[in-house]
Design a protein around this motif. Structure first.
Motif, short mmCIF file in Angstrom:
data_model
loop_
_atom_site.label_atom_id
_atom_site.label_comp_id
_atom_site.label_asym_id
_atom_site.label_seq_id
_atom_site.Cartn_x
_atom_site.Cartn_y
_atom_site.Cartn_z
N ASP A 126 0.63 -1.24 0.00
CA ASP A 126 0.11 0.21 -0.09
C ASP A 126 0.84 1.19 -0.02
OD1 ASP A 126 -2.40 -1.54 -0.21
OD2 ASP A 126 -2.65 -1.41 1.96
N GLY A 127 1.68 1.44 -1.22
CA GLY A 127 2.28 2.70 -1.27
C GLY A 127 3.58 2.94 -0.67
N LYS A 128 4.11 1.69 -0.25
CA LYS A 128 5.12 1.76 0.44
C LYS A 128 6.09 0.49 -0.01
CE LYS A 128 3.75 3.47 5.18
NZ LYS A 128 2.94 2.54 5.54
N ALA A 129 7.38 0.71 0.27
CA ALA A 129 8.26 -0.40 -0.36
C ALA A 129 9.60 -0.65 0.38
CB ALA A 129 8.56 -0.52 -1.89
N GLU A 130 10.07 -1.77 0.50
CA GLU A 130 11.19 -1.67 1.49
C GLU A 130 12.03 -3.09 0.82
OE1 GLU A 130 11.84 -3.19 6.00
OE2 GLU A 130 10.09 -2.71 5.43
N VAL A 131 13.52 -2.90 0.82
CA VAL A 131 14.25 -4.02 0.66
C VAL A 131 14.45 -4.92 1.62
CG1 VAL A 131 16.34 -4.64 -0.56
CG2 VAL A 131 15.01 -2.91 -1.27
N LYS A 132 14.27 -6.25 1.77
CA LYS A 132 14.35 -6.90 2.80
C LYS A 132 15.40 -7.95 2.71
CE LYS A 132 9.79 -6.52 5.06
NZ LYS A 132 10.13 -6.29 6.36
N ASP A 133 15.80 -8.43 3.95
CA ASP A 133 16.67 -9.61 3.81
C ASP A 133 16.52 -10.78 3.28
OD1 ASP A 133 19.99 -10.27 4.90
OD2 ASP A 133 18.57 -11.84 5.22
N ALA A 134 17.35 -11.62 2.31
CA ALA A 134 16.69 -12.76 1.88
C ALA A 134 17.66 -13.85 2.05
CB ALA A 134 16.23 -12.45 0.45
N GLU A 135 18.88 -13.90 2.82
CA GLU A 135 19.73 -14.58 3.04
C GLU A 135 19.29 -16.08 3.10
OE1 GLU A 135 24.15 -13.11 3.73
OE2 GLU A 135 22.64 -12.15 5.32
N ASP A 136 18.20 -16.11 4.05
CA ASP A 136 17.56 -17.58 4.39
C ASP A 136 16.94 -17.99 3.13
OD1 ASP A 136 18.65 -16.97 7.01
OD2 ASP A 136 16.72 -16.61 7.81
N LEU A 137 16.52 -17.31 2.34
CA LEU A 137 15.80 -17.86 0.97
C LEU A 137 16.66 -18.07 0.10
CD1 LEU A 137 12.94 -14.93 1.07
CD2 LEU A 137 12.71 -17.30 2.10
N TRP A 138 17.75 -17.67 -0.26
CA TRP A 138 18.73 -17.81 -1.31
C TRP A 138 19.15 -19.11 -1.40
CZ3 TRP A 138 19.28 -14.27 -4.72
CH2 TRP A 138 20.29 -14.45 -5.70
N GLY A 139 19.02 -19.76 -2.24
CA GLY A 139 19.39 -21.43 -2.45
C GLY A 139 17.95 -22.40 -2.60
N LEU A 140 16.89 -21.74 -2.28
CA LEU A 140 15.61 -22.21 -2.19
C LEU A 140 15.08 -22.33 -3.49
CD1 LEU A 140 13.55 -21.18 1.19
CD2 LEU A 140 15.23 -23.13 0.91
N THR A 141 14.11 -23.28 -3.57
CA THR A 141 13.25 -23.39 -4.92
C THR A 141 12.25 -22.41 -4.97
OG1 THR A 141 11.55 -24.97 -4.30
CG2 THR A 141 13.54 -26.03 -5.07
N THR A 142 11.61 -22.39 -6.17
CA THR A 142 10.52 -21.14 -6.20
C THR A 142 9.46 -21.63 -5.32
OG1 THR A 142 9.60 -22.38 -8.18
CG2 THR A 142 11.28 -20.49 -8.57
N PHE A 143 9.11 -22.80 -5.46
CA PHE A 143 8.06 -23.15 -4.40
C PHE A 143 8.30 -23.03 -3.01
CE2 PHE A 143 6.54 -26.71 -7.63
CZ PHE A 143 6.47 -25.84 -8.66
N GLU A 144 9.34 -23.52 -2.56
CA GLU A 144 9.77 -23.30 -1.31
C GLU A 144 9.81 -21.95 -0.92
OE1 GLU A 144 12.89 -27.10 -0.86
OE2 GLU A 144 13.48 -25.30 -1.60
N THR A 145 10.45 -20.93 -1.73
CA THR A 145 10.49 -19.50 -1.45
C THR A 145 9.19 -19.04 -1.23
OG1 THR A 145 12.45 -19.43 -2.93
CG2 THR A 145 11.29 -17.09 -2.36
N GLU A 146 8.02 -19.38 -2.10
CA GLU A 146 6.77 -18.79 -2.04
C GLU A 146 6.04 -19.09 -0.59
OE1 GLU A 146 4.73 -18.49 -5.50
OE2 GLU A 146 2.88 -17.73 -4.58
#
Ligand code: SF4
Length: 610
Positions: A126-146
């Motif tokens: 809703d009108g705002k955006a933020e760049v967040k940490d994804a180190e825990d997600l890196w390496g996961l498949t697209t399904f796991e990430t979602e």
């Protein structure tokens, strides 16, 4: 403005600067949205000096004025960037809850540049955006990430994610949403990976401003009813695009053994009826009432969502006549975030190279076990998989031995699932597609088979352009799925009505198509600017195999494309588009389309014909 939100979110991952750009009604009407916005932004901001995998490339995620409105098949979004696979303009569309959420969050598009210091994801709400940490997600498949991101942000979010394919910059890595909706064949996932951007998560709760909400709702309801009343609706619900496989086999256009033939001896084992016997449910894009994602249980007892293109490319094209195994390969491609069409095409090429002795320790036709290993090796860029991750054009350059004659691509993008030995109009559609060989813009093959199969007539040129104006122009800029129209005969006349109710602006269909013409000339200018003096009409030629090696089986045994005939089609095509004999837009054409500034800039790279 109504219909459009009027705001583009800008994100620089290097500096973490986030800003909002507003645009006016002139820009909206001229470029409409989706592919139109993407082509304009990339033309203005990503020039020939930019390496596609560098921070300077920009990923554009763009909706259109109808995107995300409750209405038939309006839940799609365009993803675009300079392509690392082709070096030219690249885009694709995919169905995703991210489409309505983005608009409800107050944006029509997002433009992402730079490179994050560490793995990150973009969260928009809703009108705002933020760049967040994804180190825990890196390496996961697209399904796991979602799934993980939904645990964090809730199920009611829209998510676009990459898998290991994108992280490792497989040149045809794509972007996945909802565990099976895929888009961005020419490496949009690799561009995301190069930016260390694992995902985009969107949540929007605002209303999209509509000129006449009551009329809009009434028309949308009538549209849904109309679609459901179509004679082919029930069969579509059963098979979706999978019915195409049987049709392709009957008409000898099913890509088989690396596009050597148009018929496959085991076609019955992988067709729509075989799929029906395994089907457990249907999935699809938001707001669609003819959902076409056929979910089956694959040979490893997992869900896999099939459509014609991925079954043909992982089935007949690599000699695999077992639908459960085809489904495994398809699921893996989606999990890793790799385009199934390009992967199936590249595997077919590797099998032929193995057969011909060009590739040692390669892969045999239909060898499921070896293919499965290779799919993983492609995703992680290991051994032969690393060479395959660069696509068929680069693999052929590496292997030599005349393999460029049977490397099945146009402009570096692997041909999608239609053999064109005996289909000149479809060959022209592949040759002139604005992202390289893809069927999306002008799927004329059904019309060609029904009418004049082998002719090289002006009517074929007209049909390719007509389809490009509708499919590649109108649908890709409004952003709406083309399948209600092409598959069920849903009338195009509904779109100006929906458009008027949404935006308050009256347009004719022809005016919508003219936007498509503008965007087509702009995308062509982009390609020409990239190539400068090296651009030539040979860039619009289909693979040599279709001209040189006749089909050896099926009802069109002995058929090839005719070079002279194809050249005539291409010249007529250029003439009708207002492009010169090299396939470069004439200055007068660009000016007529309101692209005089594009002509001035293009002139610096190559002389323009008046
Ligand atoms: S027809 Fe298929 S691709 Fe089109 S919107 Fe519906 S589910 Fe998505």
């Amino acid at each position: 403005m109504y219909g459009w939100v009027g705001r583009i979110l800008r994100v620089d991952l290097t500096t973490k600067k986030i800003s909002t750009q507003e645009y006016d009604a002139d820009f909206a009407i001229k470029f409409m949205g989706g592919r139109g916005f993407a082509a304009k932004i990339l033309w203005d901001e990503v020039g020939p000096e930019v390496d596609p995998l560098s921070p300077a490339n920009k990923l554009v995620v763009a909706a259109g004025p109808l995107t995300g409105l409750p209405g038939p098949s309006l839940g799609k979004i365009v993803v675009a960037a300079k392509s690392p696979l082709t070096g030219g303009y690249g885009d694709g569309n995919l169905g995703s809850a991210a489409a309505p959420h983005l608009r409800k969050a107050g944006y029509d598009a997002v433009v992402i540049e730079g490179r994050a210091e560490k793995p990150s994801y973009l969260y928009i709400e809703d009108g705002k955006a933020e760049v967040k940490d994804a180190e825990d997600l890196w390496g996961l498949t697209t399904f796991e990430t979602e799934r993980k991101l939904k645990e964090i942000h809730g199920r009611g979010t829209g998510i676009l994610a990459i898998g290991p394919g994108g992280e490792n910059q497989v040149l045809y890595a794509n972007i996945i949403s909802q565990e099976g909706r895929a888009g961005g064949r020419p490496g949009m996932g690799a561009v995301m990976g190069s930016k260390r951007l694992k995902a985009i998560v969107v949540r929007g709760t605002k209303d999209i401003p509509l000129a006449d909400p009551e009329t809009y709702d009434k028309i949308a309801k009538e549209c849904y009813e109309d679609i459901q009343s179509k004679p082919n609706y029930e069969f579509w619900i059963r098979q979706g695009t999978m019915a195409t496989l049987e049709w392709c086999q009957e008409n000898s256009v099913l890509p088989t053994y690396n596009f050597r033939e148009g018929v496959f001896e085991y076609a019955r084992l992988i067709d729509g009826y075989a799929m029906e016997a395994m089907k457990i449910e249907r999935r699809g894009c938001p707001y669609c009432n003819m959902r076409c994602g056929n979910v089956v249980i694959d040979s490893e007892r997992m869900d896999s969502e099939l459509d014609y293109e991925n079954v043909a490319m992982f089935g007949s094209n690599i000699g695999l006549g077992h639908l459960g195994k085809v489904a495994v390969l398809n699921r893996l491609a989606d999990e890793y975030g790799i385009d199934s069409i390009s992967l199936g095409n590249t595997l077919g090429f590797a099998m032929e190279a193995t057969e011909k002795g060009l590739l040692k320790d390669g892969v045999e036709w239909g060898d499921f076990k070896r293919v499965k290993e290779l799919v993983e090796d492609v995703a992680y860029r290991r051994g032969l998989g690393d060479a395959l991750a660069q696509g068929v054009m680069r693999l052929s350059e590496k292997l030599g031995g005349g393999s460029e004659r049977w490397a099945i691509h146009v402009k570096g993008l692997e041909v999608s699932a239609y053999d064109c030995h005996a289909a000149p109009a479809m060959a022209l559609a592949f040759g002139t597609s604005p992202i390289g060989a893809h069927h999306k813009d002008a799927w004329v093959i059904s019309w060609e088979v029904r009418t004049d199969r082998l002719g090289y007539t002006e009517a074929k040129v007209d049909k390719v352009i007509e389809f490009q104006r509708i499919r590649g122009g109108m649908f890709e800029t409004l952003v709406s799925c083309r399948l209600p129209w092409i598959e069920l005969g849903f009338s195009l006349e509904w779109y100006p009505k929906l458009f008027k109710a949404a935006t308050g602006v009256s347009v004719s269909l022809d005016e919508l198509f003219t936007v498509g013409d503008r965007v087509y000339s702009l995308m062509r200018a982009y390609w020409v600017r990239e190539w400068g003096g090296k651009w030539s009409r040979s860039m619009d030629y289909p693979p040599a195999r279709w001209f040189e090696e006749p089909l050896t089986k099926g009802p069109f045994k002995g058929a090839t494309l005719k070079r002279e005939g194809y050249d005539q089609l291409l010249s007529r095509y250029y003439e009708k588009r207002g492009w010169d004999e090299r396939g470069i837009p004439r200055r007068s054409t660009l000016e007529k389309l309101g692209l005089g500034d594009v002509a001035d800039q293009l002139q610096k790279y190559t002389p323009l014909t008046p």
